[in-house]
Design a protein around this motif. Structure first.
Motif, short mmCIF file in Angstrom:
data_model
loop_
_atom_site.label_atom_id
_atom_site.label_comp_id
_atom_site.label_asym_id
_atom_site.label_seq_id
_atom_site.Cartn_x
_atom_site.Cartn_y
_atom_site.Cartn_z
N GLU A 1 27.19 -19.72 -6.10
CA GLU A 1 26.53 -20.01 -7.37
C GLU A 1 25.19 -19.28 -7.47
O GLU A 1 24.81 -18.81 -8.55
CB GLU A 1 26.34 -21.51 -7.53
N SER B 1 25.80 -15.77 -8.26
CA SER B 1 26.21 -15.61 -9.66
C SER B 1 25.01 -15.70 -10.59
O SER B 1 24.95 -15.01 -11.62
CB SER B 1 27.25 -16.68 -10.03
N ASN C 1 33.54 -10.69 -19.15
CA ASN C 1 33.95 -11.42 -17.95
C ASN C 1 35.46 -11.54 -17.78
O ASN C 1 35.95 -12.46 -17.13
CB ASN C 1 33.31 -12.82 -17.94
N ARG D 1 20.63 -22.15 -18.57
CA ARG D 1 19.93 -20.98 -18.02
C ARG D 1 18.41 -21.14 -18.07
O ARG D 1 17.71 -20.65 -17.19
CB ARG D 1 20.37 -19.71 -18.74
N SER E 1 23.66 -17.06 -14.97
CA SER E 1 24.63 -18.15 -14.95
C SER E 1 23.91 -19.49 -15.02
O SER E 1 22.73 -19.59 -14.70
CB SER E 1 25.48 -18.07 -13.67
#
Length: 476
Positions: free
Chosen positions: A360, A363, A258, A320, A349
């Motif tokens: 979000e 992601s 990342n 998660r 995520s």
């Protein structure tokens, strides 16, 4: 007598000096040491993250004032940032930033194939850096064929890179870990079957350094250093780990994931061997300086993506596993089916407490997987769970294992008969990977799974809280 001895001693020393001088004039000169210096910066598994490229540009530019520099990437540049994954030209912001930051070479990662063949063709054509991968053939897909290996010359140095990608995407096929329907026209080979073909590459290329640039994972890189010790060093990715290790005298380096870190390998090379090396893993989160031009470009991409729309509210932080329970429940309600499944690897995520932004959800689910439904008997579902041993989140039923048997119950805790029929909703990646268990034709819905989640949140006023729910199953 004393004077005579001193005179004789001085005369002898003078004769010795001139004799040595004469001998040295006739000797073959000792060659200067062939010492070369190189700094290799490396990244891997950036998964669409852009923000730290401005810092990388600053670091690399400063180092180039001091020595020879290469900037390399070990793959998985896509899938993980909606700014990149949902751009009108999917993936282009990543290619643009890699071009402008000065990437010299990259191996292909498994997630490079996530957008499909036509899009990868366009991204390859836009790349100003080299692509390497020895165990893929693009065939008639139109995607430019990557180099199997590439030798890069920089001033008085010659460095050869061999590219390798993992092929663990499907039990009964040789493909990377990507959507099988998106690599239909490509041919892959296990790295073990081709790597020995390049055992003498350093000699044939007359290189100062021979580097394996891999997207295979930490354990596989360790295996290569033991079984195929052709390389001066290995720079890898795929396992999202920070690696600074030496096995069988071969250094192995990975820089996390990342774009949080930048690896820096400082080398002194003499007579085509590494004489001295130093490794630094630069934490880009704490590094403060940056290239303002690159930062402005990144800011523009982030603003233009317009992903900060509020679409829901989360009462608590969801890890998660919690997200997997929410994900499958939302999918089931929105798709109006009896049961839903989601592969654990597809939840990318966590979900923070507070307002939920559209970004979000993208992601959490970055892969642009389609939404499909199937009609299956309980027996067929059990066969899938037992045969695949897939790690899954689910919603709509209760799934238990009793010794070697699987029991499926309805919400009233009543055991369902094997002949009973259920409708199933899921992303299209799962039936593509486990096609032996999904043999009927699916119904294709018009939304991706991420868009289905967004639709659900936009049409419900209830806050999200799945922190006490555990809907995970894996047959053991």
């Amino acid at each position: 007598m004393k004077f005579t001895f001193k005179y004789i001693l001085i005369s002898a020393l003078l004769l010795s000096f001139f004799a040595c001088s004469k001998e040295s004039n006739n000797a073959v000169p000792i060659p200067e040491k062939n010492l070369k210096t190189l700094t290799i910066f490396h990244i891997n598994d950036q998964h669409g993250q852009l923000n730290n490229f401005a810092k990388i540009k600053d670091i690399v530019a400063k180092e180039k004032k001091e020595t020879n520099v290469l900037l390399v990437c070990s793959g998985d540049i896509f899938s993980g940032n909606p700014v990149v994954d949902n751009h009108p030209e999917k993936g282009f912001p990543m290619i643009d930033l890699m071009n402008k930051t000065g990437i010299d070479i990259s191996v292909i990662g498994n997630h490079e194939f996530d957008y499909g063949e036509a899009i990868l063709k366009d991204r390859f054509n836009q790349s100003q850096f080299e692509w390497v991968c020895a165990n893929v053939e693009m065939n008639n897909s139109g995607i430019p064929e990557p180099h199997e290996f590439k030798t890069i010359s920089i001033n008085n140095l010659s460095v050869t890179f061999l590219g390798l990608v993992e092929t663990n995407g499907k039990d009964d096929d040789i493909i990377p870990s990507t959507h099988p329907w998106r690599v239909k026209n490509l041919t892959f080979e296990k790295y073990q079957n081709i790597i020995s073909n390049y055992a003498q590459l350093k000699e044939t290329e007359n290189s100062d350094l021979y580097i394996a640039l891999t997207h295979l994972g930490e354990s596989t890189d360790s295996n290569i250093s033991n079984k195929y010790p052709y390389f001066d060093l290995i720079i890898g990715g795929h396992s999202h780990t920070k690696v600074n290790n030496t096995i069988n005298n071969i250094p192995i380096y990975h820089a996390g994931s990342n774009l949080n870190y930048l690896g820096k390998i400082e080398l002194e090379i003499e007579n085509k061997k590494i004489k001295k090396s130093n490794y630094t893993l630069i934490n880009l989160t704490t590094y403060q300086e940056y290239n303002s031009t690159i930062k402005d470009l990144i800011d523009t991409y982030n603003i233009d993506a317009n992903l900060n729309e509020v679409i829901g509210f989360s009462e608590a932080y969801h890890n998660r596993s919690n997200v997997g329970s929410f994900y499958t429940d939302a999918l089931r309600n929105e798709m109006n089916v009896d049961i839903t499944f989601q592969n654990t690897g597809g939840i990318r995520s966590n979900l923070n407490e507070g307002y939920i932004l559209k970004s979000e959800i993208y992601s959490i689910d970055p892969f642009n997987n389609g939404s499909v439904t199937y009609t299956m008997t309980v027996a067929e579902i059990k066969n899938f769970l037992k045969g695949s041993k897939a790690s899954l989140y689910y919603s709509g039923v209760i799934i238990e294992q009793d010794n070697n048997s699987i029991i499926i119950k309805n919400k009233n805790n009543e055991i369902l008969n094997d002949n009973e029929t259920l409708t199933i909703g899921l992303n299209d990646y799962i039936p593509a990977v486990y096609d032996n268990y999904f043999t009927k034709n699916p119904i294709f819905l018009p939304y991706t799974t991420a868009e289905t989640l967004i639709n659900y949140l936009e049409n419900t006023t209830a806050p999200i809280n799945y922190t006490t729910i555990n809907s995970y199953f894996k047959y053991e």
